[in-house]
Design an enzyme around this catalytic site. Structure first.
Site, PDB file in Angstrom:
ATOM      1  CB  THR A 124      -1.421   0.154   0.989  1.00  0.00           C
ATOM      2  OG1 THR A 124      -2.268  -0.538   0.825  1.00  0.00           O
ATOM      3  CG2 THR A 124      -1.546   1.248   1.196  1.00  0.00           C
ATOM      4  CG  PHE A 146       0.075   4.759   3.546  1.00  0.00           C
ATOM      5  CD1 PHE A 146      -1.404   4.888   4.226  1.00  0.00           C
ATOM      6  CD2 PHE A 146       0.663   3.250   3.752  1.00  0.00           C
ATOM      7  CE1 PHE A 146      -1.742   3.699   5.089  1.00  0.00           C
ATOM      8  CE2 PHE A 146       0.259   2.148   4.358  1.00  0.00           C
ATOM      9  CZ  PHE A 146      -1.328   2.363   4.664  1.00  0.00           C
TER      10      PHE A 146
END
Ligand SMILES: O=C(O)C(=O)Cc1ccccc1
Length: 358
Positions: free
Chosen positions: A240, A242
């Site tokens: 992921t 960010f």
């Protein structure tokens, strides 16, 4: 150059491209902390003791701090992946859990926190569109990115076995990332909540016996749950990305890899997007990401310096990440060129590329 200290804000972080290129000569440095106690790596003497007199700022002080005393807001409960991302970006920061993303943005805007961390895309689930919209509705700047390898676990109350579980509870992205594995384990139902750690907390508090949480091993530890299965994501390379957000942009540099994130809209018509992309292609600027968001029926109040900005209608918004720094004249020219025909253009931030292992 005299460094002034804002009355309520964090210590001065220079703004604007090209600001403070020369090492500044400090004539005076007022002894003052912000309301939030933000120190952001800038020297702040505590008394008149000669030993603690201010030392001159160096260019290292002007870089993104590693986090000592920095308050980083994230959406979710302690143990959420966003908190892990904040710690990866700023290892010695204080993390501030927030109920909603909107709250995390507001915490920074109102000086309760210094940074907000926001998941924007996942290697399995793709872009988190709602968060792209939030970037536009607020005036925060992207000052960094962090890529985090997400390893999901299946958690349950002590004594509960996988065969007892009928339901899996988690953030919708986490549930989607584990869909096949959960089905293989015989867990039929899904319950979406705001964050992974929040699911673990709820299951522990309500002592649920038929529901497991998809969350981190840290969440298991924090909420006293057992780990029934590890690494349950359907793809082992589950990363992921960010973004770190701040009230002020950082000074872009050219001595290390930088990315620049922009959002723009175009007139309708054939070849418009081709023309926009040519602006970068002709200057050999690589694009690392492109996302388009339809907006025809959803007027957007785009944040700018005028809080009463009118609602604007765009057919499509294009979010593009450039492999370039805004300190690079080639990138500045490209954006200057795009601005000539884009109906809207905003630079969301120019920030160092995360080149670390996810
Ligand atoms: O819910 C969390 O823990 C988050 O930080 C959001 C999230 C969910 C799934 C993968 C990565 C981030």
């Amino acid at each position: 150059m005299v460094v002034s200290t804002p009355s309520t804000a964090s210590p001065p972080i220079p703004t604007g491209v090209g600001a403070c290129r020369q090492p500044p000569r400090i004539l005076s440095m007022p002894v003052r902390r912000s309301a939030t106690g933000d120190r952001s790596g800038v020297p702040m003497p505590a008394s008149r003791d000669p030993i603690s007199l201010p030392r001159p700022l160096t260019s290292a002080d002007l870089m993104e701090p590693t986090g000592d005393g920095l308050k980083v807001a994230y959406q979710g409960c302690p143990g959420a992946y966003s908190e892990a991302a904040a710690k990866k970006a700023y290892p010695s920061c204080h993390t501030v859990p927030c109920e909603y993303f909107e709250t995390a943005f507001q915490a920074v805007e109102r000086f309760v926190a210094d940074r907000a961390v926001l998941p924007l895309e996942n290697s399995l689930g793709g872009s988190i569109h709602r968060n792209y919209d939030l970037l536009l509705r607020h005036r925060l700047h992207i000052v960094g990115e962090v890529r985090l390898a997400v390893r999901h676990c299946l958690l349950a109350n002590r004594g509960v076995k996988i065969e007892n579980l009928r339901s899996a509870m988690s953030h919708p992205q986490a549930l989607a990332q584990c869909e096949q594995t959960l089905t293989k384990l015989g867990i039929e139902h899904r319950e979406a909540v705001d964050d992974t750690a929040g699911a673990a907390k709820l299951i522990a508090e309500q002592k649920l016996q038929d529901t497991g949480a998809v969350a981190s091993s840290l969440a298991a530890q924090l909420y006293g749950l057992d780990i029934l299965a590890e690494n349950i994501q359907d793809d082992t390379d589950n990363v992921t990305r960010f973004m770190m957000l701040a009230r002020e942009p950082i000074i872009p540099r050219t001595d290390k890899p930088f990315k620049t994130s922009i959002v723009f809209s175009l007139e309708e018509g054939p070849g418009q997007l081709f023309k926009a992309l040519a602006v970068f292609a002709l200057r050999k600027i690589n694009l690392t990401k492109m996302e388009s968001r339809p907006h025809k029926k959803r007027p957007l109040r785009v944040a700018d310096d005028n809080c009463s900005a009118p609602l604007k209608h765009f057919d499509y918004l294009f979010y593009v990440d450039l492999e370039a720094s805004m300190a690079d004249p080639n990138a500045q020219n490209a954006l200057g060129n795009l601005k000539e025909f884009a109906t809207f253009l905003r630079v969301l931030g120019s920030y160092p590329t995360d080149v670390s292992e996810a």
